[in-house]
Write a protein that holds these residues in place. Structure first.
Motif, mmCIF file in Angstrom:
data_model
loop_
_atom_site.group_PDB
_atom_site.id
_atom_site.type_symbol
_atom_site.label_atom_id
_atom_site.label_comp_id
_atom_site.label_asym_id
_atom_site.label_seq_id
_atom_site.Cartn_x
_atom_site.Cartn_y
_atom_site.Cartn_z
ATOM 1 N N LEU A 45 0.831 -1.203 0.000
ATOM 2 C CA LEU A 45 0.000 0.000 0.000
ATOM 3 C C LEU A 45 0.869 1.258 0.000
ATOM 4 N N GLY A 46 1.876 1.279 0.865
ATOM 5 C CA GLY A 46 2.771 2.426 0.911
ATOM 6 C C GLY A 46 3.563 2.602 -0.364
ATOM 7 N N ARG A 47 4.107 1.523 -0.870
ATOM 8 C CA ARG A 47 4.922 1.612 -2.093
ATOM 9 C C ARG A 47 4.082 2.051 -3.291
ATOM 10 N N LEU A 48 2.867 1.557 -3.382
ATOM 11 C CA LEU A 48 2.012 1.935 -4.512
ATOM 12 C C LEU A 48 1.625 3.409 -4.435
ATOM 13 N N ALA A 49 1.369 3.901 -3.231
ATOM 14 C CA ALA A 49 1.078 5.327 -3.081
ATOM 15 C C ALA A 49 2.260 6.161 -3.568
ATOM 16 N N LEU A 50 3.470 5.761 -3.184
ATOM 17 C CA LEU A 50 4.665 6.504 -3.589
ATOM 18 C C LEU A 50 4.931 6.380 -5.090
ATOM 19 N N ALA A 51 4.436 5.312 -5.698
ATOM 20 C CA ALA A 51 4.607 5.119 -7.144
ATOM 21 C C ALA A 51 3.551 5.862 -7.961
ATOM 22 N N GLY A 52 2.621 6.517 -7.276
ATOM 23 C CA GLY A 52 1.617 7.294 -7.987
ATOM 24 C C GLY A 52 0.335 6.554 -8.309
ATOM 25 N N ALA A 96 3.403 2.807 5.840
ATOM 26 C CA ALA A 96 2.203 2.965 5.025
ATOM 27 C C ALA A 96 1.507 4.279 5.342
ATOM 28 N N ALA A 97 1.392 4.591 6.634
ATOM 29 C CA ALA A 97 0.759 5.853 7.029
ATOM 30 C C ALA A 97 1.537 7.041 6.492
ATOM 31 N N ALA A 98 2.871 6.996 6.610
ATOM 32 C CA ALA A 98 3.705 8.103 6.130
ATOM 33 C C ALA A 98 3.562 8.285 4.625
ATOM 34 N N ALA A 99 3.549 7.178 3.884
ATOM 35 C CA ALA A 99 3.407 7.270 2.434
ATOM 36 C C ALA A 99 2.076 7.890 2.048
ATOM 37 N N LEU A 100 1.007 7.486 2.722
ATOM 38 C CA LEU A 100 -0.309 8.052 2.420
ATOM 39 C C LEU A 100 -0.394 9.517 2.819
ATOM 40 N N VAL A 101 0.233 9.874 3.938
ATOM 41 C CA VAL A 101 0.247 11.280 4.367
ATOM 42 C C VAL A 101 1.011 12.137 3.368
ATOM 43 N N LEU A 102 2.212 11.723 3.017
ATOM 44 C CA LEU A 102 3.061 12.554 2.161
ATOM 45 C C LEU A 102 2.529 12.660 0.736
ATOM 46 N N ALA A 142 9.198 7.341 10.328
ATOM 47 C CA ALA A 142 8.571 6.823 9.108
ATOM 48 C C ALA A 142 8.483 7.920 8.047
ATOM 49 N N LEU A 143 8.080 9.118 8.444
ATOM 50 C CA LEU A 143 8.026 10.225 7.490
ATOM 51 C C LEU A 143 9.419 10.517 6.930
ATOM 52 N N ALA A 144 10.403 10.574 7.826
ATOM 53 C CA ALA A 144 11.773 10.858 7.373
ATOM 54 C C ALA A 144 12.278 9.772 6.436
ATOM 55 N N SER A 145 11.949 8.519 6.746
ATOM 56 C CA SER A 145 12.441 7.428 5.910
ATOM 57 C C SER A 145 11.892 7.541 4.490
ATOM 58 N N VAL A 146 10.645 7.977 4.359
ATOM 59 C CA VAL A 146 10.074 8.153 3.021
ATOM 60 C C VAL A 146 10.760 9.311 2.298
ATOM 61 N N VAL A 147 11.007 10.394 3.010
ATOM 62 C CA VAL A 147 11.697 11.540 2.398
ATOM 63 C C VAL A 147 13.078 11.127 1.905
ATOM 64 N N TYR A 153 9.318 15.011 -1.314
ATOM 65 C CA TYR A 153 8.267 15.349 -0.338
ATOM 66 C C TYR A 153 8.729 16.333 0.732
ATOM 67 N N VAL A 154 9.806 17.064 0.478
ATOM 68 C CA VAL A 154 10.256 18.048 1.450
ATOM 69 C C VAL A 154 9.207 19.148 1.624
ATOM 70 N N ASP A 155 8.541 19.551 0.535
ATOM 71 C CA ASP A 155 7.516 20.587 0.644
ATOM 72 C C ASP A 155 6.430 20.179 1.625
ATOM 73 N N VAL A 156 6.012 18.922 1.554
ATOM 74 C CA VAL A 156 4.963 18.455 2.459
ATOM 75 C C VAL A 156 5.468 18.443 3.893
ATOM 76 N N LEU A 157 6.691 17.950 4.089
ATOM 77 C CA LEU A 157 7.251 17.909 5.436
ATOM 78 C C LEU A 157 7.344 19.309 6.028
ATOM 79 N N VAL A 158 7.794 20.257 5.236
ATOM 80 C CA VAL A 158 7.875 21.634 5.711
ATOM 81 C C VAL A 158 6.484 22.164 6.068
#
Length: 297
Positions: A45-52, A96-102, A142-147, A153-158
């Motif tokens: 789920l997380g990987r697919l979100a990051l893949a668009g 998975a949560a971080a990927a969906l958030v970002l 988790a958020l940092a690991s995705v970044v 996704y730096v814009d989202v983190l900021v």
């Protein structure tokens, strides 16, 4: 084929060829009885979100994953470079949560809060504040690991560091400090966004009302000063002001950072801190900073 094998195959496809994954099959694996199947499906789920891929129809499964106490400790390996040995491992549900958030697949503030509450519940042996600190670090990592993994996704983190919600800012600031600490060892280079992230950390240190946000910001500046002191040197005024912060953790890291950036103009303030601060670790950090500046007590 067992549910676990099917989910493992989907997870591998999500990593190697995400456009080939059948989303309906993913949904079935997210609801499977097998813990292993749910873990593989959470990773997919997380990987697919990051893949668009459009995973929003399956984002509601995240609540079930976060309530899945059997699954919260399961890890996921994210390879930065398939030919390199460097790797890092967030928790699979937090990932998975971080990927969906970002990626914006879920409502960001609500999801971050739900994730923190889930990881708080997984540590009943701690007192309330320690549970929150631990959970914030878990979700922030988790958020940092995705970044780091995506180099994006730096814009989202900021933007998360600017939210009104204290808990969201705590998680975002924790992620910011993890990016500062882990990106160079993992990537062997600082991200191009480092000057911007230094500025964000300095602003949070100077103005955020929550002491834990200021602590993570101070730690981020310390970590950047270890590798790129020239980028932090211009933040000496913020760091000197932080020597009077109510949080001893903030004072400690501010003092250490001033030593790293060669802030000789801060010697009087550091000397006062080394002589009179009520916290041993703050006095020690100030003394170390003075020594590195050639001004031992």
């Amino acid at each position: 084929m067992t549910d676990a094998n099917r989910a493992s195959r989907i997870s591998e496809a999500a990593r190697r060829e995400p456009t080939a994954v059948e989303l309906e099959e993913l949904g079935a694996c997210l609801d499977a009885d097998s813990r292993a199947a749910r873990g593989h499906a959470a990773e997919a789920l997380g990987r697919l979100a990051l893949a668009g891929r459009d995973v929003e129809p399956y984002a509601d499964r995240l609540g079930g994953l976060l309530a899945d106490t059997e699954l919260l400790d399961a890890g996921v390996r994210l390879s930065v470079d398939p030919d390199a040995e460097g790797w890092f491992q967030p928790r699979v549900v937090a990932f998975a949560a971080a990927a969906l958030v970002l990626t914006g697949s879920v409502e960001r503030a609500d999801t971050i809060e739900s994730a923190v509450r889930a990881y708080e519940r997984s540590h009943p042996e701690f007192d309330a504040e320690t549970r929150t600190v631990t959970a914030v670090r878990e979700v922030g990592w988790a958020l940092a690991s995705v970044v780091i993994y995506t180099d994006g996704y730096v814009d989202v983190l900021v933007s998360l560091t600017e939210r009104d919600d204290d808990l969201v800012r705590r998680v975002a600031a924790s992620a910011l400090s993890d990016v500062a600490e882990e990106y160079p060892p993992i990537r062997d280079a600082f991200p191009d966004e480092t000057p911007r992230l230094v500025a964000v950390a300095a602003e949070s240190l100077a103005s955020d009302p929550h002491p834990r946000v200021r602590y993570h910001a101070a730690f981020a500046l310390y970590e950047y000063a270890l590798g790129r002191p020239e980028l932090v040197r211009g933040r000496r005024d913020v760091l000197v002001a932080a020597l009077e912060d109510e949080s001893e953790l903030v004072r400690k890291d501010a003092a250490g950072t001033l030593g790293l950036v060669g802030a000789t103009d801060a010697v009087p303030a550091l000397r006062e801190l080394a002589e009179s601060d009520p916290a041993d670790r703050v006095r020690g950090s100030a003394a170390d900073a003075l020594e590195s500046l050639g001004e031992p007590e």
